[in-house]
Design a protein around this motif. Structure first.
Motif, PDB file in Angstrom:
ATOM      1  N   PHE A  98     -17.163  30.378   6.048  1.00  0.00           N
ATOM      2  CA  PHE A  98     -17.595  30.012   4.747  1.00  0.00           C
ATOM      3  C   PHE A  98     -17.056  30.868   3.239  1.00  0.00           C
ATOM      4  O   PHE A  98     -18.345  30.756   2.750  1.00  0.00           O
ATOM      5  CB  PHE A  98     -19.102  30.642   4.258  1.00  0.00           C
ATOM      6  N   THR A  99     -15.930  31.009   3.470  1.00  0.00           N
ATOM      7  CA  THR A  99     -15.353  31.372   2.069  1.00  0.00           C
ATOM      8  C   THR A  99     -13.733  30.504   1.732  1.00  0.00           C
ATOM      9  O   THR A  99     -13.245  30.332   2.968  1.00  0.00           O
ATOM     10  CB  THR A  99     -15.246  33.035   2.275  1.00  0.00           C
ATOM     11  N   PRO A 100     -13.572  30.366   1.044  1.00  0.00           N
ATOM     12  CA  PRO A 100     -12.186  29.903   0.900  1.00  0.00           C
ATOM     13  C   PRO A 100     -11.108  30.011   1.260  1.00  0.00           C
ATOM     14  O   PRO A 100     -10.273  29.021   1.725  1.00  0.00           O
ATOM     15  CB  PRO A 100     -12.542  29.778  -1.226  1.00  0.00           C
ATOM     16  N   THR A 101     -11.186  31.450   1.868  1.00  0.00           N
ATOM     17  CA  THR A 101     -10.268  32.219   3.024  1.00  0.00           C
ATOM     18  C   THR A 101      -9.980  31.273   4.221  1.00  0.00           C
ATOM     19  O   THR A 101      -8.632  30.855   4.549  1.00  0.00           O
ATOM     20  CB  THR A 101     -10.186  33.726   2.817  1.00  0.00           C
ATOM     21  N   ALA A 102     -10.725  30.431   5.048  1.00  0.00           N
ATOM     22  CA  ALA A 102     -11.382  30.425   6.223  1.00  0.00           C
ATOM     23  C   ALA A 102     -10.761  28.467   5.689  1.00  0.00           C
ATOM     24  O   ALA A 102     -10.425  28.009   6.349  1.00  0.00           O
ATOM     25  CB  ALA A 102     -13.111  30.341   6.452  1.00  0.00           C
ATOM     26  N   MET A 103     -11.332  28.208   4.418  1.00  0.00           N
ATOM     27  CA  MET A 103     -10.555  26.756   4.374  1.00  0.00           C
ATOM     28  C   MET A 103      -8.991  26.965   3.814  1.00  0.00           C
ATOM     29  O   MET A 103      -8.339  25.975   3.956  1.00  0.00           O
ATOM     30  CB  MET A 103     -11.295  26.571   3.210  1.00  0.00           C
ATOM     31  N   VAL A 104      -8.265  28.061   3.624  1.00  0.00           N
ATOM     32  CA  VAL A 104      -6.969  27.898   3.647  1.00  0.00           C
ATOM     33  C   VAL A 104      -6.454  28.088   4.987  1.00  0.00           C
ATOM     34  O   VAL A 104      -5.293  26.998   5.298  1.00  0.00           O
ATOM     35  CB  VAL A 104      -6.579  28.908   2.774  1.00  0.00           C
ATOM     36  N   VAL A 105      -6.684  28.340   5.624  1.00  0.00           N
ATOM     37  CA  VAL A 105      -6.684  28.991   7.221  1.00  0.00           C
ATOM     38  C   VAL A 105      -6.512  27.937   7.856  1.00  0.00           C
ATOM     39  O   VAL A 105      -5.361  27.172   8.303  1.00  0.00           O
ATOM     40  CB  VAL A 105      -7.157  30.262   7.994  1.00  0.00           C
ATOM     41  N   ALA A 106      -7.805  26.875   7.149  1.00  0.00           N
ATOM     42  CA  ALA A 106      -7.634  25.671   8.040  1.00  0.00           C
ATOM     43  C   ALA A 106      -7.071  24.389   7.436  1.00  0.00           C
ATOM     44  O   ALA A 106      -6.024  23.733   8.776  1.00  0.00           O
ATOM     45  CB  ALA A 106      -9.471  24.917   7.739  1.00  0.00           C
ATOM     46  N   GLN A 107      -6.217  24.812   6.024  1.00  0.00           N
ATOM     47  CA  GLN A 107      -5.816  23.211   5.182  1.00  0.00           C
ATOM     48  C   GLN A 107      -4.154  23.909   6.327  1.00  0.00           C
ATOM     49  O   GLN A 107      -3.225  22.934   6.852  1.00  0.00           O
ATOM     50  CB  GLN A 107      -5.600  23.380   3.873  1.00  0.00           C
ATOM     51  N   VAL A 108      -4.004  25.332   5.953  1.00  0.00           N
ATOM     52  CA  VAL A 108      -2.450  25.371   6.433  1.00  0.00           C
ATOM     53  C   VAL A 108      -2.193  24.868   8.083  1.00  0.00           C
ATOM     54  O   VAL A 108      -1.259  24.253   7.767  1.00  0.00           O
ATOM     55  CB  VAL A 108      -2.511  27.621   6.367  1.00  0.00           C
ATOM     56  N   ILE A 109      -3.098  25.392   9.135  1.00  0.00           N
ATOM     57  CA  ILE A 109      -2.980  25.066  10.544  1.00  0.00           C
ATOM     58  C   ILE A 109      -2.302  23.336  10.648  1.00  0.00           C
ATOM     59  O   ILE A 109      -2.158  22.900  11.243  1.00  0.00           O
ATOM     60  CB  ILE A 109      -4.280  24.816  10.629  1.00  0.00           C
ATOM     61  N   ILE A 110      -3.123  22.706   9.710  1.00  0.00           N
ATOM     62  CA  ILE A 110      -3.200  21.173   9.514  1.00  0.00           C
ATOM     63  C   ILE A 110      -1.780  20.776   8.906  1.00  0.00           C
ATOM     64  O   ILE A 110      -1.633  19.976   9.244  1.00  0.00           O
ATOM     65  CB  ILE A 110      -4.721  20.384   8.439  1.00  0.00           C
ATOM     66  N   ILE A 111      -1.627  21.352   7.436  1.00  0.00           N
ATOM     67  CA  ILE A 111      -0.248  21.343   7.410  1.00  0.00           C
ATOM     68  C   ILE A 111       1.533  21.716   7.969  1.00  0.00           C
ATOM     69  O   ILE A 111       1.847  20.966   7.344  1.00  0.00           O
ATOM     70  CB  ILE A 111      -0.527  21.009   5.817  1.00  0.00           C
ATOM     71  N   VAL A 112       1.021  22.543   7.914  1.00  0.00           N
ATOM     72  CA  VAL A 112       2.585  23.467   8.558  1.00  0.00           C
ATOM     73  C   VAL A 112       3.514  22.029   9.629  1.00  0.00           C
ATOM     74  O   VAL A 112       4.820  21.540   9.502  1.00  0.00           O
ATOM     75  CB  VAL A 112       2.044  24.659   9.206  1.00  0.00           C
ATOM     76  N   PRO A 113       2.663  20.980  10.762  1.00  0.00           N
ATOM     77  CA  PRO A 113       3.654  20.281  11.517  1.00  0.00           C
ATOM     78  C   PRO A 113       3.674  19.673  10.453  1.00  0.00           C
ATOM     79  O   PRO A 113       5.009  19.530  11.140  1.00  0.00           O
ATOM     80  CB  PRO A 113       2.429  20.108  12.667  1.00  0.00           C
ATOM     81  N   LEU A 114       2.806  18.568   9.678  1.00  0.00           N
ATOM     82  CA  LEU A 114       3.391  17.103   8.665  1.00  0.00           C
ATOM     83  C   LEU A 114       4.298  18.406   7.732  1.00  0.00           C
ATOM     84  O   LEU A 114       5.734  17.697   8.043  1.00  0.00           O
ATOM     85  CB  LEU A 114       2.464  17.408   7.987  1.00  0.00           C
ATOM     86  N   ILE A 115       4.504  19.278   6.994  1.00  0.00           N
ATOM     87  CA  ILE A 115       5.561  19.972   6.268  1.00  0.00           C
ATOM     88  C   ILE A 115       6.952  20.124   7.874  1.00  0.00           C
ATOM     89  O   ILE A 115       8.203  19.070   6.900  1.00  0.00           O
ATOM     90  CB  ILE A 115       5.104  21.371   5.772  1.00  0.00           C
ATOM     91  N   ALA A 116       6.380  20.868   8.568  1.00  0.00           N
ATOM     92  CA  ALA A 116       7.503  21.166   9.764  1.00  0.00           C
ATOM     93  C   ALA A 116       8.254  19.813   9.780  1.00  0.00           C
ATOM     94  O   ALA A 116      10.310  19.827  10.019  1.00  0.00           O
ATOM     95  CB  ALA A 116       7.316  22.088  10.878  1.00  0.00           C
ATOM     96  N   SER A 117       7.767  18.571  10.472  1.00  0.00           N
ATOM     97  CA  SER A 117       8.176  17.145  10.931  1.00  0.00           C
ATOM     98  C   SER A 117       9.235  16.990  10.334  1.00  0.00           C
ATOM     99  O   SER A 117       9.713  17.039  10.237  1.00  0.00           O
ATOM    100  CB  SER A 117       7.291  17.252  11.485  1.00  0.00           C
ATOM    101  N   ILE A 118       8.616  16.680   8.541  1.00  0.00           N
ATOM    102  CA  ILE A 118       9.138  15.899   7.647  1.00  0.00           C
ATOM    103  C   ILE A 118      10.217  16.792   7.561  1.00  0.00           C
ATOM    104  O   ILE A 118      11.452  16.051   7.105  1.00  0.00           O
ATOM    105  CB  ILE A 118       8.335  15.782   6.641  1.00  0.00           C
ATOM    106  N   ALA A 119      10.758  18.499   7.232  1.00  0.00           N
ATOM    107  CA  ALA A 119      11.663  18.954   6.468  1.00  0.00           C
ATOM    108  C   ALA A 119      12.467  19.119   7.922  1.00  0.00           C
ATOM    109  O   ALA A 119      13.438  18.928   7.652  1.00  0.00           O
ATOM    110  CB  ALA A 119      11.006  20.518   6.689  1.00  0.00           C
ATOM    111  N   HIS A 120      12.323  18.982   8.758  1.00  0.00           N
ATOM    112  CA  HIS A 120      13.428  18.665   9.885  1.00  0.00           C
ATOM    113  C   HIS A 120      13.758  17.754  10.462  1.00  0.00           C
ATOM    114  O   HIS A 120      15.492  18.092  10.121  1.00  0.00           O
ATOM    115  CB  HIS A 120      12.220  19.073  11.281  1.00  0.00           C
ATOM    116  N   GLN A 121      13.164  16.489   9.785  1.00  0.00           N
ATOM    117  CA  GLN A 121      14.002  15.072  10.161  1.00  0.00           C
ATOM    118  C   GLN A 121      15.269  15.680   8.873  1.00  0.00           C
ATOM    119  O   GLN A 121      16.347  15.118   9.295  1.00  0.00           O
ATOM    120  CB  GLN A 121      12.724  14.328   9.853  1.00  0.00           C
ATOM    121  N   SER A 122      15.232  16.552   7.674  1.00  0.00           N
ATOM    122  CA  SER A 122      15.815  16.122   6.431  1.00  0.00           C
ATOM    123  C   SER A 122      17.216  17.292   6.666  1.00  0.00           C
ATOM    124  O   SER A 122      18.184  16.363   6.865  1.00  0.00           O
ATOM    125  CB  SER A 122      15.209  16.121   5.438  1.00  0.00           C
ATOM    126  N   LEU A 123      16.569  18.355   7.523  1.00  0.00           N
ATOM    127  CA  LEU A 123      17.783  19.048   7.492  1.00  0.00           C
ATOM    128  C   LEU A 123      18.354  19.163   8.949  1.00  0.00           C
ATOM    129  O   LEU A 123      19.719  19.232   8.746  1.00  0.00           O
ATOM    130  CB  LEU A 123      16.456  20.699   8.020  1.00  0.00           C
TER     131      LEU A 123
END
Lengths: 234, 238
Positions: A98-123
């Motif tokens: 129940f802190t903003p840090t926990a929200m950041v942690v959850a968002q990081v887990i959600i968006i890392v695969p998305l960014i990594a996959s799109i970036a990997h296709q281009s790279l």
């Protein structure tokens, strides 16, 4: 249809009246999502470049898993992070639930695969172009990764913006780990969910329009700062 | 300068891809100074042999041995591809890139880049994106980028293919300067005129094998094999 017009009116009223609550939750939304974006990019972009240049036994499986994780259900991520951070969980001692840090942690887990996959296709395409040249120049592994990240920065920006879009619009996970606590963890999306639950559709729509405007402004600002559409830059 | 790297001895070198033999067995000794022209019909294996010597193609059989260690040998070499690969950076950053890779400070690398820009006729274009240059300019830039680290050995894969006369002349002038500076050059070419103008020795390849290896004057005046004579006469040689 009336609700839509009423929503637009509410959005304009909230912005023009400098509504303190609106600016507070909008700032928190941006703070949480941009923090998550910076952390996620620091993890996902080097990972994408590494997967592009390095051949190893489980590489294909890793890429397949990464692509599959793009569709990770945010609610499940929220539950897992909740369990990890709850008092009885392995990381409960940190007191982050129940802190903003926990929200950041959850968002990081959600968006890392998305960014990594799109970036990997281009790279991967860029690496196919550079492969022989960089091998010929005796570039080391880290130098190859750094070169790809720098020369592929335009495509990486697109990946990062996709991550921002996913993060800023996320509600399921941050509702669970943040708790939607007023003046502490309430952000735009959880406020919209709350107002919708209370039947205040116009206010919910108004907040929604403000969220869309915010997202568009951040995208435009990043494009402008990085001058991606400047002629002849790439 | 060359003595640290050469002689290079290829012994029974073969490259296979998907079960098909691309070159080999190749036995070749590379030594001395100047420019060696690799010539032969299409599909003879010129590019593959160049890449194998440079380490870009893995040998399926045989070996290539340098006077120094393989890793040290590769560091002393450079390669210019038939289709020049431009980094998505400015002309100056392309030139500075190999120096930066080897640890040259940024300012020194850029200063060397500016000097080379003038040498290859691209002065005033330092800030332009390399990817938007013309074909001739790209090839000159690729050559300068290869030469900027003063390699002991330079491999060139048809450096003036599809270039006009003026660009070809400029490329050849750079190659002459490089050989005078002590860089050993091995160049695959289809251009017999270019081979006559530049080469000290010629390696004639056919069907992935060295068919003839002779001093250039001797090869062009009196080739010792019928296939080489037919090739020089302009006949179709498989």
């Amino acid at each position: 249809m009336n609700d839509l017009w009423e929503g637009l009116w509410q959005a304009a009223r909230l912005v023009l009246s400098l509504d303190a609550d609106l600016y507070e939750i909008a700032a928190r939304s941006l703070r949480v999502t941009l923090s998550a974006l910076v952390i996620a990019c620091a993890i996902a972009l080097p990972l994408a470049a590494f997967l592009a240049v390095q051949r190893f036994r489980w590489r294909r499986a890793t890429i397949a898993i990464l692509n599959a994780l793009m569709g990770l259900p945010p609610v499940v991520v929220g539950l897992v992070v909740y369990v990890m951070l709850s008092r009885s969980g392995p990381l409960g001692v940190l007191g982050l639930l129940f802190t903003p840090t926990a929200m950041v942690v959850a968002q990081v887990i959600i968006i890392v695969p998305l960014i990594a996959s799109i970036a990997h296709q281009s790279l991967r395409e860029l690496w196919a172009e550079y492969h022989d040249l960089l091998i010929s120049m005796n570039a080391g592994r880290m130098q190859r990764i750094a070169t790809l990240l720098w020369d592929g920065r335009r495509a990486l920006l697109t990946a990062a913006l996709a991550g921002f879009g996913r993060g800023v619009g996320e509600v399921g996970a941050i509702m669970i780990v943040g708790g939607n606590i007023d003046h502490l963890t309430r952000v735009m999306t959880t406020a919209i969910a709350l107002e919708t639950g209370k039947g205040n559709f116009a206010l919910a729509l108004g907040l929604g329009f403000v969220l869309i405007a915010l997202s568009v402004m951040v995208n435009l600002a990043i494009h402008w700062l990085s001058r991606t559409e400047t002629g002849g830059r790439w | 300068m060359v003595s640290a790297l050469l002689p290079m001895r290829a012994t029974g070198a073969c490259v296979h891809r998907r079960g098909k033999r691309l070159i080999g067995p190749v036995d070749l000794v590379l030594e001395g100074a100047g420019l060696t022209a690799l010539i032969g019909p299409n599909g003879a294996g010129k590019s593959t042999l160049l890449k194998a010597m440079h380490g870009l193609e893995r040998l399926s059989m045989g070996r290539i041995k340098w006077a120094c260690g393989a890793a040290q040998a590769q560091r002393a070499q450079a390669f210019v591809f038939q289709t020049p690969v431009m980094l998505r950076r400015s002309v100056l950053d392309n030139l500075a890139y190999p120096l930066r890779l080897h640890g040259t400070p940024r300012e020194a690398a850029r200063a060397a880049g500016v000097e080379w820009c003038e040498r290859i006729g691209l002065a005033g274009m330092e800030g332009r994106q390399a990817t938007v240059l013309s074909g001739g300019e790209k090839q000159k830039l690729a050559l300068a980028r290869a030469l900027i680290c003063a390699p002991q050995l330079l491999f060139l894969d048809e450096p003036s293919a599809s270039l006009d006369g003026r660009a070809t002349r400029e490329i050849e002038a750079l190659l002459r300067l490089a050989t005078q500076a002590g860089t050993r050059i091995v160049m695959a070419t289809h251009d017999m005129g270019q081979a006559r103008r530049l080469a000290r020795e010629v390696v004639f390849l056919r069907s992935g094998k060295v068919h003839e290896h002779a001093p250039a004057a001797e090869f062009f005046d009196a080739p010792s094999t019928d296939a080489a004579a037919a090739f020089l006469a302009g006949d179709i040689v498989d």
